[in-house]
Design a protein around this motif. Structure first.
Motif, PDB file in Angstrom:
ATOM      1  N   GLY A 261      -6.784  -2.769  -1.553  1.00 25.22           N
ATOM      2  CA  GLY A 261      -7.399  -3.350  -0.694  1.00 25.22           C
ATOM      3  C   GLY A 261      -8.629  -2.853  -0.777  1.00 25.22           C
ATOM      4  O   GLY A 261      -9.518  -3.400   0.467  1.00 25.22           O
ATOM      5  N   LYS A 262      -9.158  -1.992  -1.620  1.00 25.66           N
ATOM      6  CA  LYS A 262     -10.687  -1.326  -0.939  1.00 25.66           C
ATOM      7  C   LYS A 262     -11.556  -2.317  -2.479  1.00 25.66           C
ATOM      8  O   LYS A 262     -10.343  -3.090  -3.697  1.00 25.66           O
ATOM      9  CB  LYS A 262     -10.672   0.287  -1.904  1.00 25.66           C
ATOM     10  CG  LYS A 262      -9.741   0.791  -0.853  1.00 25.66           C
ATOM     11  CD  LYS A 262     -10.089   0.969   0.721  1.00 25.66           C
ATOM     12  CE  LYS A 262      -9.108   1.647   1.641  1.00 25.66           C
ATOM     13  NZ  LYS A 262      -9.967   1.730   2.971  1.00 25.66           N
TER      14      LYS A 262
ATOM     15  N   LEU B 200      -0.796  -9.295  -3.978  1.00 29.83           N
ATOM     16  CA  LEU B 200      -1.366  -8.639  -5.200  1.00 29.83           C
ATOM     17  C   LEU B 200      -2.973  -8.314  -5.640  1.00 29.83           C
ATOM     18  O   LEU B 200      -3.747  -7.734  -5.857  1.00 29.83           O
ATOM     19  CB  LEU B 200       0.261  -8.708  -5.850  1.00 29.83           C
ATOM     20  CG  LEU B 200       1.119  -7.611  -5.352  1.00 29.83           C
ATOM     21  CD1 LEU B 200       2.716  -7.612  -6.539  1.00 29.83           C
ATOM     22  CD2 LEU B 200       1.359  -6.363  -5.452  1.00 29.83           C
ATOM     23  N   TYR B 201      -3.185  -9.662  -5.842  1.00 32.42           N
ATOM     24  CA  TYR B 201      -4.141 -10.161  -6.946  1.00 32.42           C
ATOM     25  C   TYR B 201      -5.344 -10.311  -5.991  1.00 32.42           C
ATOM     26  O   TYR B 201      -6.298  -9.819  -6.152  1.00 32.42           O
ATOM     27  CB  TYR B 201      -3.934 -11.751  -6.920  1.00 32.42           C
ATOM     28  CG  TYR B 201      -5.658 -12.191  -7.755  1.00 32.42           C
ATOM     29  CD1 TYR B 201      -5.536 -12.480  -8.663  1.00 32.42           C
ATOM     30  CD2 TYR B 201      -6.203 -13.208  -6.320  1.00 32.42           C
ATOM     31  CE1 TYR B 201      -7.408 -12.821  -9.089  1.00 32.42           C
ATOM     32  CE2 TYR B 201      -7.143 -13.873  -7.140  1.00 32.42           C
ATOM     33  CZ  TYR B 201      -7.115 -13.516  -8.458  1.00 32.42           C
ATOM     34  OH  TYR B 201      -8.893 -14.085  -9.348  1.00 32.42           O
ATOM     35  N   GLN B 202      -5.268 -11.148  -4.774  1.00 31.53           N
ATOM     36  CA  GLN B 202      -6.563 -10.378  -3.651  1.00 31.53           C
ATOM     37  C   GLN B 202      -6.710  -9.095  -3.236  1.00 31.53           C
ATOM     38  O   GLN B 202      -7.658  -8.562  -3.452  1.00 31.53           O
ATOM     39  CB  GLN B 202      -5.874 -11.178  -1.918  1.00 31.53           C
ATOM     40  CG  GLN B 202      -6.235 -12.812  -1.667  1.00 31.53           C
ATOM     41  CD  GLN B 202      -5.580 -13.239  -1.294  1.00 31.53           C
ATOM     42  OE1 GLN B 202      -5.104 -12.458  -0.083  1.00 31.53           O
ATOM     43  NE2 GLN B 202      -6.014 -13.655  -0.636  1.00 31.53           N
ATOM     44  N   MET B 203      -5.197  -8.190  -3.242  1.00 27.15           N
ATOM     45  CA  MET B 203      -6.110  -6.704  -2.772  1.00 27.15           C
ATOM     46  C   MET B 203      -5.940  -6.233  -4.590  1.00 27.15           C
ATOM     47  O   MET B 203      -6.794  -4.636  -4.473  1.00 27.15           O
ATOM     48  CB  MET B 203      -3.818  -5.788  -2.440  1.00 27.15           C
ATOM     49  CG  MET B 203      -3.407  -6.617  -1.333  1.00 27.15           C
ATOM     50  SD  MET B 203      -1.942  -5.958  -0.996  1.00 27.15           S
ATOM     51  CE  MET B 203      -1.911  -4.851  -0.874  1.00 27.15           C
TER      52      MET B 203
ATOM     53  N   VAL C  67       0.671  -0.993   0.185  1.00 32.35           N
ATOM     54  CA  VAL C  67      -0.196   0.226  -0.351  1.00 32.35           C
ATOM     55  C   VAL C  67       0.518   1.216   0.177  1.00 32.35           C
ATOM     56  O   VAL C  67       0.801   2.089  -0.476  1.00 32.35           O
ATOM     57  CB  VAL C  67      -1.061  -0.300   0.936  1.00 32.35           C
ATOM     58  CG1 VAL C  67      -1.434   1.357   1.001  1.00 32.35           C
ATOM     59  CG2 VAL C  67      -2.035  -1.454   1.125  1.00 32.35           C
ATOM     60  N   LYS C  68       1.801   1.475   1.530  1.00 35.04           N
ATOM     61  CA  LYS C  68       3.278   2.949   1.004  1.00 35.04           C
ATOM     62  C   LYS C  68       3.889   2.350  -0.224  1.00 35.04           C
ATOM     63  O   LYS C  68       3.817   3.647  -0.847  1.00 35.04           O
ATOM     64  CB  LYS C  68       3.874   2.120   2.453  1.00 35.04           C
ATOM     65  CG  LYS C  68       4.436   3.237   2.698  1.00 35.04           C
ATOM     66  CD  LYS C  68       5.790   2.778   3.839  1.00 35.04           C
ATOM     67  CE  LYS C  68       5.877   4.150   4.458  1.00 35.04           C
ATOM     68  NZ  LYS C  68       6.630   4.037   6.218  1.00 35.04           N
ATOM     69  N   LEU C  69       3.872   1.697  -1.304  1.00 29.77           N
ATOM     70  CA  LEU C  69       4.822   1.648  -2.299  1.00 29.77           C
ATOM     71  C   LEU C  69       3.443   2.609  -3.417  1.00 29.77           C
ATOM     72  O   LEU C  69       3.987   3.092  -4.518  1.00 29.77           O
ATOM     73  CB  LEU C  69       5.230   0.322  -3.043  1.00 29.77           C
ATOM     74  CG  LEU C  69       6.183  -0.110  -1.880  1.00 29.77           C
ATOM     75  CD1 LEU C  69       5.980  -1.662  -2.764  1.00 29.77           C
ATOM     76  CD2 LEU C  69       7.047   0.327  -2.288  1.00 29.77           C
TER      77      LEU C  69
END
Length: 275
Positions: free
Chosen positions: A274-275, A191-194, A145-147
């Motif tokens: 993540g949203k 990443l896929y889940q996000m 998320v930060k990146l």
């Protein structure tokens, strides 16, 4: 395992807890900086990563865990500007020396860690954010998320494949247990889940493990074993004496070794991970 509903962030955290490699602090990297920099410069990883990036002249780039400029220095001639962030005093000093020596003026060097408030350090937004072989974090989701939050156009991550640069035979020869820890598949699945559909490719380097002497061979592999005891040192030297093969006047390790790194990257599309 339910792959779809698996908590890949927790899988990453648990695998890191089991790894045989300890968490390295700033002092470790201060000690290791010169030898790490020499070793990194010999690998074709740099050229392969650069070809994958295909850098654009207008880019501003944030390089997290930049070390002594493994990527920042070769990138400097291809992009507008670079912010190189690293927590090691020695790594940053080596990078600043390289910039001075090579006349590089578009790299800003910042003392910073993953855990820091990057806004307080004035990091700001960049066109592209890189975390090259530096995803040494407990909370992988938060790091991603930060990146993503600091990138306008793209994010690039490179991370371990399998054993990575470590040779389990070397560790076992010194009496150390080996557990590789988490590799790229955790990152890709998280990443896929996000909701991030990342591109995936690999750098491939075949190591030429040939040495002029037994002492050179020992020095080239000892970095894998932190805080080696005298007994472990003797076991490793004994292993090398028995295992190395003399060929054309040089010693070589008989088993060929290929090191892969996974490079995952994605284009920004305006969504929040993540949203």
């Amino acid at each position: 395992m339910d792959m779809k509903n698996c908590d890949w962030n927790e899988v990453w955290r648990e695998a890191r807890a089991r790894t045989c490699f300890p968490e390295h602090d700033r002092k470790f990297w201060d000690r290791r900086a010169p030898s790490f920099t020499r070793h990194a410069g010999k690998s074709d990883y740099i050229g392969q990563f650069m070809r994958i990036m295909n850098a654009k002249p207008h880019w501003s780039v944030l390089d997290i865990g930049s070390g002594a400029g493994t990527l920042a220095v070769p990138l400097a001639g291809s992009v507008r500007r670079i912010t190189a962030m690293d927590p090691s005093d020695t790594m940053r000093s080596l990078l600043e020396e390289r910039c001075s020596r090579e006349g590089i003026s578009n790299i800003r060097v910042v003392n910073g860690r993953w855990e820091d408030d990057w806004e307080e350090k004035g990091i700001g937004m960049h066109d592209v954010v890189i975390a090259s072989r530096s995803m040494v974090v407990e909370d992988l989701r938060s790091a991603i998320v930060k990146l993503d939050a600091h990138a306008r156009e793209r994010v690039y991550i490179s991370t371990l494949v399998g054993d990575g640069p470590h040779d389990r035979h070397i560790l076992q020869a010194a009496g150390r247990k080996f557990w590789q820890g988490p590799d790229y598949i955790c990152v890709y699945n998280l990443l896929y889940q996000m909701g991030i559909f990342a591109n995936l490719t690999f750098t491939i380097n075949e190591e030429d493990r040939r040495f002029g002497s037994m002492e050179e061979a020992f020095e080239s592999v000892r970095w894998m074993i932190d805080q080696m005891t005298p007994d472990e040192e003797e076991m490793l030297k004994k292993f090398l004496r028995e295992y190395l093969v003399l060929e054309d006047g040089r010693w070589r390790l008989p088993r060929p070794r290929v090191v892969r790194w996974a490079v995952l990257w994605w284009e920004k599309n305006g969504t929040v991970p993540g949203k």
